[in-house]
Write an enzyme that holds these catalytic residues in place. Sequence first.
Site: not given
Ligand code: PGA
Length: 252
Positions: A98, A10-12, A235-236, A174, A214, A168, A100
């Site tokens: 998600h 997930n590149w956000k 994500g990251g 993150g 994470s 998640e 967010e």
């Molecule tokens: P993260 O994000 O790996 O940066 O913790 C995961 C996500 O939000 O899908």
Amino acid sequence: MTRRKLIAGNWKMNGLKADAVALAEAVCSKYSSLENKTFDMFIAPPFTVLDAVCDVVADSGVWVGGQDCSVFEKGAHTGDVSPVMLKDLGCGGVIVGHSERRADHFETNELVKDKASAALSAGLGVIICVGETLEEREVGKTLEVVGAQVKGSVPENATAGKVVIAYEPVWAIGTGKVPTTEEVEEVHAYIRQVLADVLGTDIAENMQILYGGSVKPSNAAELLGLPDVDGALIGGASLKAEDFWAIAETVM
Ligand code: PGA
């Protein structure tokens, strides 16, 4: 029961065109060079670079998708992107719900379910995200919250081939904090039990449940080795091809 593993990125809101194309090229060349594709790979770039990334991905076998979609097919919905539009670009799937989006855009379980249904109707696969906040975990409400999110966000016609659940924990996204393997396995097993209640045992046993929050090369093997963890939503670490690939290597 052996479920295929899914490694999803997930590149956000990251990646201008040149960087996004380079990242997609790096990931796709590695995946397409695998003789035996024993796991699935998915990347979700921002809308602005989806078209370019879809071109890169083409026949590599990597699955591309959006990070959100509208419940509507078209019309007067300024700023929204419909599942049909994603399909038209060459996307195979979409992430919905998600945390967010639930937090920043006040998305409810009901809306997430409608988005998932719209995506399924358009012929897309869907990754539906669920997860508790730190506060909810601290007061012992994790299973209650996650169970209600699964019941409220997963459409009745969900099938194992088309719908994936991503657990998640909001506090792990993150932050570098990760639940213990016992905590992850407890929630995943519970999600599978809830899925069995609402969709039947057969679908529940076959549906992939990803862990996200994470995930890094250093903790991936442990997390992805758990019985009810069928992959990761990253994500990251999905923004660096070497890290993303190092995570994928733990399931090869
Ligand atoms: P993260 O994000 O790996 O940066 O913790 C995961 C996500 O939000 O899908």
